[in-house]
Design an enzyme around this catalytic site. Structure first.
Site, PDB file in Angstrom:
ATOM      1  N   ASN A  69       0.887  -1.155  -0.079  1.00  0.00           N
ATOM      2  CA  ASN A  69       0.021  -0.118  -0.130  1.00  0.00           C
ATOM      3  C   ASN A  69       0.869   1.153   0.007  1.00  0.00           C
ATOM      4  O   ASN A  69       1.756   1.405   1.029  1.00  0.00           O
ATOM      5  CB  ASN A  69      -0.935   0.116   1.175  1.00  0.00           C
ATOM      6  CG  ASN A  69      -1.978  -1.019   1.155  1.00  0.00           C
ATOM      7  OD1 ASN A  69      -2.186  -1.865   0.170  1.00  0.00           O
ATOM      8  ND2 ASN A  69      -2.638  -1.064   2.351  1.00  0.00           N
ATOM      9  N   TYR A  99       1.065   5.517  -0.796  1.00  0.00           N
ATOM     10  CA  TYR A  99       0.666   6.813  -1.076  1.00  0.00           C
ATOM     11  C   TYR A  99       1.614   7.775  -1.253  1.00  0.00           C
ATOM     12  O   TYR A  99       1.541   8.646  -1.897  1.00  0.00           O
ATOM     13  CB  TYR A  99      -0.217   7.026   0.000  1.00  0.00           C
ATOM     14  CG  TYR A  99      -1.496   6.089   0.239  1.00  0.00           C
ATOM     15  CD1 TYR A  99      -2.563   6.361  -0.842  1.00  0.00           C
ATOM     16  CD2 TYR A  99      -1.591   5.027   0.932  1.00  0.00           C
ATOM     17  CE1 TYR A  99      -3.635   5.608  -0.771  1.00  0.00           C
ATOM     18  CE2 TYR A  99      -2.568   4.023   0.728  1.00  0.00           C
ATOM     19  CZ  TYR A  99      -3.671   4.189   0.076  1.00  0.00           C
ATOM     20  OH  TYR A  99      -4.640   3.516  -0.095  1.00  0.00           O
ATOM     21  N   GLU A 121      -2.824  -1.367  -2.616  1.00  0.00           N
ATOM     22  CA  GLU A 121      -3.581   0.223  -2.643  1.00  0.00           C
ATOM     23  C   GLU A 121      -2.662   1.177  -3.173  1.00  0.00           C
ATOM     24  O   GLU A 121      -1.510   1.137  -2.630  1.00  0.00           O
ATOM     25  CB  GLU A 121      -3.910   0.526  -1.126  1.00  0.00           C
ATOM     26  CG  GLU A 121      -4.950  -0.424  -0.440  1.00  0.00           C
ATOM     27  CD  GLU A 121      -5.287   0.086   1.007  1.00  0.00           C
ATOM     28  OE1 GLU A 121      -5.051   1.450   1.264  1.00  0.00           O
ATOM     29  OE2 GLU A 121      -5.694  -0.538   1.626  1.00  0.00           O
TER      30      GLU A 121
END
Length: 471
Positions: free
Chosen positions: A302, A304, A368
C-alpha cells in the site's frame, strides 16, 4: 516480468505495455463500505465503539451505513465488471463471522461472503479477500486487544473458519492489512480505534499482529490455501539534510519492523532497542519469529507517499513513532492530495525496486494506491440528456503517474504482478468520516447512487489495453 514500451504505428505515439497476465483491480475494506453493522448477527467492532465517541471521527460520522454494500454488493459487482476489473480485494469483517471474536460462528455472516464470492466469479472477477482490515471484535479488545497474545491465536481460528467456507473458490488469501497502522495509530497515537495512547502496548500489538499473521498463514496452508499474502503500508524515507541516521531509524520503525520478521525471521536491532525502552521485550517469546517467518507468495504494498525527515535535536518523538526523538517529519513542499499527502509517483518506483532487491523471494502486488480529491457531481448535458459526471482530472493524473512509476520499476527488474486501485467506492475514511473521497466511483451517501467518475472510465481503458498511451 518485463514491461515494454512500443511505438504505435502511424501515430508517432507510444504505448507502455504491462506484462501479460498483469492483474488489474480495485480494493475496499469491510467497515468502510458494508454498513449493516447490527444486521444478521454481526457483533460490534472496535471501529463501531471508537466512532461513537464524540470527537473521534469528523462530524460524528460512523460506518453504520457507509455505502450499504452489504445490500448492494450485486450492483457493485456489476460496476466492477463494467470497468473490466480482473480482481477485487475486499476484507472479511471478523465480527460478522465471530461476533464475540471467538466461539460461536455466525452462519449469516459467512453466507454474505459466500454470495459475494459467487457473484464475483460469475462476472469473471477473481476474489482477493483480506482477513483483517482493522475491525477487531470489541469483545477481544475488551480482553486486551492486540496488546495481548491470545488475540493472535483467535485470529488464526478466524482464518480457518473463513477458509473452510470460501477456500474452494478463493486462491489468494491476505492475512493482515497495514499492521503498522493498527498498532501505532490504534495503540500509540490513538487517532484510530481502539484509541489507546500507550507506546508499550503498540509494540506488543505490532508483535502480536505479526504472530497472528504467522499463525493464520500456517492454518491457511494446512487447509490447502494456494497462495498466502501479507499487505503492508510501506514508504521510502528520505532525509532532507546531510544526515542519514534519522531516515534509517524511521525506516526501521515504519518498514523493516514488519518486513524483516515476516521475510527474514528477525527484528531490526534499532526496533528492539526502542521497544526495550518502551515496556521491554518480554512479549517476544522463543519460537515466535519462526512462526512469523512463514513462506508467503505475495507481498501486498500500500503506497501513498514517501516520508521526509531531518535531524532536529530536541524535537520530541512523533506520537505515532515512539523512539523518534530528534527527528523532524517535514511537511510536503509540492503538490498534495485532499489528505495533504505529497504526490510523489517516483517513490513507488523506488520502493518496488528496493523490495525486489532486498526480498527477491516474494512477488509484489500493489494492493492500494490512490488519492482523495474534492470531487463534485456536475450535471453535464449529452445531447438532450442531463447526465451526472465527476471530472476528476487530478485523480487521473495521480494514477497515471503512479502507473508509469510501476511500469518503470518492472522494467528495472521489480517482480510486480498487479495493481489494485484504492478505492473502488467513496467510503467511510476512518477518522475523516465521509469527507475524503478516494473512490473511482462517486457515492451520493444520501441516496446511495453510484456514479463512475472520469477516473473510472480512464482506468477501464487502461485495463482494456493493458497499458498507458504516450510518454
Amino acid at each position: 516480468m518485463t514491461a515494454t514500451t512500443t511505438a504505435t504505428r502511424g501515430t508517432g505515439s507510444s504505448k507502455m505495455v504491462f506484462p501479460d497476465g498483469f492483474v488489474w483491480g480495485a480494493a475496499t475494506a469491510a467497515y468502510q463500505i458494508e454498513g449493516a453493522v447490527a444486521e444478521d448477527g454481526r457483533g460490534p467492532s472496535i471501529w463501531d465503539t471508537f466512532s461513537e465517541v464524540p470527537g473521534n471521527v469528523a462530524d460524528g460520522h460512523t460506518g453504520g451505513f457507509a455505502c450499504d454494500h452489504y445490500h448492494r454488493y450485486a450492483e457493485d459487482v456489476r460496476l466492477m465488471a463494467g470497468l473490466g476489473l480482473a480482481a477485487y480485494r475486499f476484507s472479511v469483517a471478523w465480527p460478522r463471522i465471530l461476533p464475540a471474536g471467538a466461539g460461536q460462528v455466525n452462519a449469516a455472516g459467512l453466507d454474505f461472503y459466500d454470495r459475494l464470492v459467487d457473484e464475483l466469479l460469475a462476472h469473471g472477477i477473481t476474489p482477493y479477500p483480506t482477513l483483517y482490515h482493522w475491525d477487531l471484535p470489541q469483545a477481544l479488545e475488551d480482553a486486551g486487544g492486540w496488546a495481548v497474545r491470545d488475540t493472535a491465536a483467535r485470529f488464526a481460528d478466524f482464518a480457518a473458519v473463513v477458509h473452510e467456507r470460501l477456500g474452494d473458490r478463493v486462491g489468494t488469501w491476505t492475512t493482515l492489512n497495514e499492521p503498522w497502522v493498527a498498532a501505532f495509530l490504534g495503540y500509540c497515537s490513538g487517532v484510530h480505534a481502539p484509541g489507546r495512547r500507550d507506546p508499550a502496548a503498540a509494540f506488543r500489538a505490532a508483535h502480536h499482529l505479526l504472530l497472528g499473521h504467522g499463525l493464520a498463514a500456517r492454518a491457511l496452508r494446512a487447509a490447502g490455501a494456494a497462495e498466502v499474502a501479507l499487505t503492508l503500508n510501506l514508504a521510502p524515507v528520505v532525509q532532507t539534510d546531510d544526515g542519514h541516521e534519522e531516515a534509517a531509524r524511521v525506516d526501521a520503525l515504519m518498514n523493516r519492523q514488519f518486513l524483516d520478521p515476516a521475510l527474514r525471521g528477525r527484528y531490526p536491532e534499532e526496533v528492539l532497542e526502542i521497544a526495550a525502552r518502551h515496556g521491554g521485550l518480554d512479549h517476544i517469546r522463543d519460537g515466535d519469529l519462526a512462526v512469523i517467518h512463514q513462506p508467503i507468495d505475495l507481498l501486498g504494498i500500500n503506497y501513498y507517499n514517501p516520508s521526509f525527515v531531518s535531524a532536529a535535536p530536541g524535537e520530541p518523538a512523533n506520537p505515532a513513532f515512539p523512539g523518534t526523538e530528534g527527528v523532524r517529519f517535514e511537511p510536503p513542499t509540492g503538490p498534495t492530495t485532499a489528505m495533504d499527502w505529497p504526490i510523489e509517483p517516483s517513490g513507488l518506483e523506488t520502493l518496488l525496486v528496493r523490495l525486489s532487491r532486498d526480498y527477491p523471494e516474494v512477488g509484489l502486488l500493489v494492493t492500494e494506491n490512490g488519492a482523495a480529491f474534492d470531487d463534485r457531481l456536475t450535471g453535464d448535458v449529452d445531447g438532450d440528456v442531463a447526465k451526472d459526471r465527476v471530472h476528476d482530472d487530478d485523480r487521473i493524473g495521480y494514477l497515471d503517474g503512479h502507473l508509469r512509476a510501476a511500469h518503470a520499476a518492472i522494467s528495472a527488474g521489480a517482480d510486480l504482478r498487479g495493481y489494485l486501485v484504492w478505492s473502488l467506492l467513496d467510503n467511510f475514511e476512518w477518522a475523516y468520516g465521509y469527507h475524503k473521497r478516494f473512490g473511482i466511483v462517486y457515492i451520493d451517501f444520501e441516496t446511495q447512487r453510484r456514479v463512475p467518475k472520469d477516473s473510472a472510465l480512464w482506468y477501464r481503458d487502461v485495463i482494456k489495453r493493458n497499458g498507458l498511451m504516450g510518454e
